[in-house]
Design a protein around this motif. Structure first.
Motif, short mmCIF file in Angstrom:
data_model
loop_
_atom_site.label_atom_id
_atom_site.label_comp_id
_atom_site.label_asym_id
_atom_site.label_seq_id
_atom_site.Cartn_x
_atom_site.Cartn_y
_atom_site.Cartn_z
N ILE A 22 0.84 -1.20 0.00
CA ILE A 22 0.00 0.00 0.00
C ILE A 22 0.88 1.25 0.00
O ILE A 22 0.66 2.17 -0.80
N GLU A 23 1.86 1.27 0.89
CA GLU A 23 2.73 2.44 1.01
C GLU A 23 3.66 2.59 -0.20
O GLU A 23 3.86 3.70 -0.70
N THR A 24 4.20 1.49 -0.67
CA THR A 24 5.19 1.55 -1.75
C THR A 24 4.56 1.89 -3.10
O THR A 24 5.13 2.67 -3.87
N TYR A 25 3.39 1.30 -3.37
CA TYR A 25 2.80 1.44 -4.71
C TYR A 25 1.48 2.21 -4.72
O TYR A 25 0.80 2.24 -5.73
N ASN A 26 1.13 2.82 -3.57
CA ASN A 26 -0.08 3.63 -3.47
C ASN A 26 -1.33 2.84 -3.86
O ASN A 26 -2.17 3.31 -4.63
N LEU A 27 -1.43 1.62 -3.32
CA LEU A 27 -2.57 0.75 -3.61
C LEU A 27 -3.61 0.84 -2.51
O LEU A 27 -3.32 1.30 -1.41
N THR A 28 -4.80 0.37 -2.81
CA THR A 28 -5.80 0.18 -1.77
C THR A 28 -5.49 -1.15 -1.07
O THR A 28 -4.77 -2.00 -1.62
N LEU A 49 5.55 -7.88 -7.05
CA LEU A 49 4.82 -6.62 -6.89
C LEU A 49 5.56 -5.49 -7.58
O LEU A 49 4.95 -4.66 -8.28
N ALA A 50 6.88 -5.46 -7.42
CA ALA A 50 7.69 -4.41 -8.07
C ALA A 50 7.58 -4.52 -9.59
O ALA A 50 7.49 -3.51 -10.28
N ALA A 51 7.59 -5.74 -10.11
CA ALA A 51 7.49 -5.93 -11.56
C ALA A 51 6.13 -5.48 -12.08
O ALA A 51 6.02 -4.97 -13.19
N ILE A 52 5.10 -5.65 -11.28
CA ILE A 52 3.74 -5.27 -11.71
C ILE A 52 3.51 -3.77 -11.56
O ILE A 52 2.97 -3.14 -12.47
N TYR A 53 3.90 -3.20 -10.43
CA TYR A 53 3.48 -1.83 -10.10
C TYR A 53 4.56 -0.77 -10.23
O TYR A 53 4.24 0.42 -10.20
N ALA A 54 5.82 -1.13 -10.34
CA ALA A 54 6.87 -0.10 -10.35
C ALA A 54 6.96 0.57 -11.71
O ALA A 54 6.52 0.14 -12.71
#
Length: 96
Positions: A24-30, A91-96
């Motif tokens: 949530i914090e790293t990628y601004n997700l819900t 997660l980094a590969a998807i959202y970064a």
């Protein structure tokens, strides 16, 4: 060391846990987006190797005793920190 991931019934209330809060914090997700992505990534890992889940414990152990017909018994899934790091990388590969 290990990491706990919440296992919940799809579409029901969600529980915060460290890995989800980090996403949530790293990628601004819900919370829902973080949890659903983590759950999906974990399911893929489990399909390859069911032993990535080291332990599965009910979040509220007394619920099964006091209300055995309840279908919404949520669990904590324990995975290794290595598995958690694999999820972080995905997660980094998807959202970064």
């Amino acid at each position: 060391m290990t990491t706990e991931i919440a296992e919940t019934t799809p579409g029901r209330g969600l529980t915060h846990y460290d890995l989800a809060d980090e996403a949530i914090e790293t990628y601004n997700l819900t919370l829902r987006d973080a949890h659903e992505t983590i759950s999906s990534l974990l399911a893929d890992l489990v399909n390859d190797d069911p032993d990535v889940i080291l332990d599965r414990q009910p979040m509220r152990p007394g619920l099964a005793v006091s209300n055995p017909a309840d279908v919404d018994v949520y669990h904590w899934l324990t995975v290794s920190d290595e598995t958690a790091d694999t999820i972080r990388g995905a997660l980094a590969a998807i959202y970064a």
